[in-house]
Design a protein around this motif. Structure first.
Motif, PDB file in Angstrom:
ATOM      1  N   MET A   1      51.746 -70.904-104.043  1.00 10.38           N
ATOM      2  CA  MET A   1      52.809 -70.075-104.609  1.00 10.38           C
ATOM      3  C   MET A   1      53.426 -69.181-103.540  1.00 10.38           C
ATOM      4  SD  MET A   1      54.459 -69.252-107.245  1.00 10.38           S
ATOM      5  CE  MET A   1      55.406 -67.960-107.946  1.00 10.38           C
ATOM      6  N   LEU A   2      52.582 -68.606-102.689  1.00 12.69           N
ATOM      7  CA  LEU A   2      53.078 -67.709-101.651  1.00 12.69           C
ATOM      8  C   LEU A   2      53.962 -68.446-100.646  1.00 12.69           C
ATOM      9  CD1 LEU A   2      53.059 -64.837-100.618  1.00 12.69           C
ATOM     10  CD2 LEU A   2      51.035 -65.372 -99.287  1.00 12.69           C
TER      11      LEU A   2
ATOM     12  N   GLY B   1      57.847 -67.595 -99.698  1.00 11.64           N
ATOM     13  CA  GLY B   1      58.236 -67.402 -98.305  1.00 11.64           C
ATOM     14  C   GLY B   1      59.351 -68.350 -97.885  1.00 11.64           C
ATOM     15  N   THR B   2      59.261 -69.594 -98.341  1.00 13.91           N
ATOM     16  CA  THR B   2      60.297 -70.573 -98.019  1.00 13.91           C
ATOM     17  C   THR B   2      61.627 -70.193 -98.644  1.00 13.91           C
ATOM     18  OG1 THR B   2      58.638 -72.319 -97.860  1.00 13.91           O
ATOM     19  CG2 THR B   2      60.918 -73.008 -98.171  1.00 13.91           C
TER      20      THR B   2
ATOM     21  N   GLY C   1      63.030 -67.242 -96.773  1.00 14.87           N
ATOM     22  CA  GLY C   1      63.560 -67.684 -95.476  1.00 14.87           C
ATOM     23  C   GLY C   1      64.888 -68.401 -95.611  1.00 14.87           C
ATOM     24  N   LEU C   2      65.024 -69.224 -96.630  1.00 18.29           N
ATOM     25  CA  LEU C   2      66.287 -69.934 -96.858  1.00 18.29           C
ATOM     26  C   LEU C   2      67.414 -68.975 -97.220  1.00 18.29           C
ATOM     27  CD1 LEU C   2      65.054 -73.091 -98.785  1.00 18.29           C
ATOM     28  CD2 LEU C   2      65.976 -73.000 -96.462  1.00 18.29           C
ATOM     29  N   ILE C   3      67.102 -67.969 -97.994  1.00 18.54           N
ATOM     30  CA  ILE C   3      68.123 -66.977 -98.355  1.00 18.54           C
ATOM     31  C   ILE C   3      68.588 -66.216 -97.116  1.00 18.54           C
ATOM     32  CG2 ILE C   3      68.502 -64.808 -99.602  1.00 18.54           C
ATOM     33  CD1 ILE C   3      66.717 -65.991-101.841  1.00 18.54           C
ATOM     34  N   ILE C   4      67.650 -65.813 -96.273  1.00 15.97           N
ATOM     35  CA  ILE C   4      68.007 -65.101 -95.043  1.00 15.97           C
ATOM     36  C   ILE C   4      68.826 -65.998 -94.118  1.00 15.97           C
ATOM     37  CG2 ILE C   4      67.068 -64.013 -92.959  1.00 15.97           C
ATOM     38  CD1 ILE C   4      66.791 -62.313 -95.480  1.00 15.97           C
ATOM     39  N   ALA C   5      68.402 -67.246 -93.963  1.00 12.59           N
ATOM     40  CA  ALA C   5      69.133 -68.191 -93.108  1.00 12.59           C
ATOM     41  C   ALA C   5      70.547 -68.417 -93.631  1.00 12.59           C
ATOM     42  CB  ALA C   5      68.382 -69.512 -93.021  1.00 12.59           C
TER      43      ALA C   5
END
Length: 62
Positions: free
Chosen positions: A1-2, A6-7, A10-14
């Protein structure tokens, strides 16, 4: 789940960095230094562009 959280994070930030780099040339007024002098890399236009655009390349991957 973690790892899923995190993925997704990370995708939102990218995605933010990529969209920001694409939109950046359209939201600043190249002929008016006041539109970018207080931003990161200001007061020069090359400084601003050099600090903003590489993040999109890093976010996009190799």
């Amino acid at each position: 789940m973690l790892s899923i959280v995190g993925t997704v994070f990370g995708l939102i930030i990218a995605l933010y960095f990529i969209v920001r780099a694409v939109v950046e040339p359209f939201i600043i007024d190249f002929s008016d230094p006041a539109s970018y002098q207080d931003d990161w890399g200001g007061p020069s236009l090359p400084g601003r562009v050099c600090l903003r655009q590489p993040w999109a390349g890093a976010a996009g991957g190799p």
